[in-house]
Design a protein around this motif. Structure first.
Motif, short mmCIF file in Angstrom:
data_model
loop_
_atom_site.label_atom_id
_atom_site.label_comp_id
_atom_site.label_asym_id
_atom_site.label_seq_id
_atom_site.Cartn_x
_atom_site.Cartn_y
_atom_site.Cartn_z
N ARG A 26 0.86 -1.18 0.00
CA ARG A 26 0.00 0.00 0.00
C ARG A 26 0.90 1.24 0.00
O ARG A 26 2.03 1.18 0.47
N HIS A 27 0.40 2.35 -0.51
CA HIS A 27 1.11 3.64 -0.46
C HIS A 27 2.52 3.51 -1.04
O HIS A 27 3.51 3.89 -0.41
N VAL A 28 2.61 3.00 -2.25
CA VAL A 28 3.89 2.73 -2.90
C VAL A 28 4.53 4.01 -3.44
O VAL A 28 3.86 4.83 -4.07
N SER A 29 5.82 4.17 -3.18
CA SER A 29 6.62 5.24 -3.78
C SER A 29 7.98 4.66 -4.15
O SER A 29 8.27 3.51 -3.82
N PHE A 35 3.45 -2.33 3.98
CA PHE A 35 3.05 -3.70 3.67
C PHE A 35 2.07 -4.20 4.72
O PHE A 35 2.29 -4.00 5.92
N LEU A 36 1.01 -4.83 4.26
CA LEU A 36 0.11 -5.57 5.13
C LEU A 36 0.65 -6.98 5.19
O LEU A 36 0.84 -7.62 4.15
N VAL A 62 12.88 -2.95 7.16
CA VAL A 62 11.67 -2.65 7.92
C VAL A 62 11.98 -1.45 8.81
O VAL A 62 12.94 -1.46 9.57
N ARG A 63 11.16 -0.40 8.69
CA ARG A 63 11.36 0.82 9.50
C ARG A 63 10.53 0.79 10.77
O ARG A 63 10.95 1.30 11.79
N GLY A 71 6.22 -0.44 7.89
CA GLY A 71 6.80 0.55 6.99
C GLY A 71 8.08 -0.01 6.43
O GLY A 71 8.90 -0.58 7.16
N PHE A 72 8.27 0.12 5.13
CA PHE A 72 9.40 -0.49 4.45
C PHE A 72 10.10 0.55 3.60
O PHE A 72 9.46 1.27 2.83
#
Length: 101
Positions: A26-29, A35-36, A62-63, A71-72
């Motif tokens: 999700r929310h790709v940049s 990631f779910l 992984v943040r 958050g990745f």
């Protein structure tokens, strides 16, 4: 479907014995994404490889982790077209493969 759109059976259990994880982006940049994932033992700082379609796997870290979301951040420039392919899979609700490295 779960509350976040992940279909039952699309995610593998996250544990040290099974380094492959199926996740929904999700929310790709170009810098990263959310990631779910199935709940498990992933932790901030953990290195993963992301595999999407026919593109070469990309390293990232992984943040943060919050329940079934993480958050990745990508650690390298994405190959040409990979950001769009990942976003397309996200819109379709199709999982990508994450692998511990």
């Amino acid at each position: 479907m779960t509350g976040h759109g992940m279909q039952a059976g699309t995610a593998s259990r996250v544990n040290a014995a099974n380094p492959t994880i199926r996740a929904i982006a999700r929310h790709v940049s170009g810098e990263g994404c959310l990631f779910l994932v199935p709940r498990g033992d992933l932790e901030p700082g953990e290195a993963l490889l992301v595999s999407v379609a026919t593109f070469p796997a990309v390293r990232g870290v992984v943040r943060w982790v919050l329940e079934d979301r993480l958050g990745f951040a990508f650690r390298q420039v994405l190959p040409e077209g990979m950001e769009h392919a990942l976003a397309d899979q996200a819109r379709a609700g199709a999982p990508v493969t994450l692998e511990r490295c």
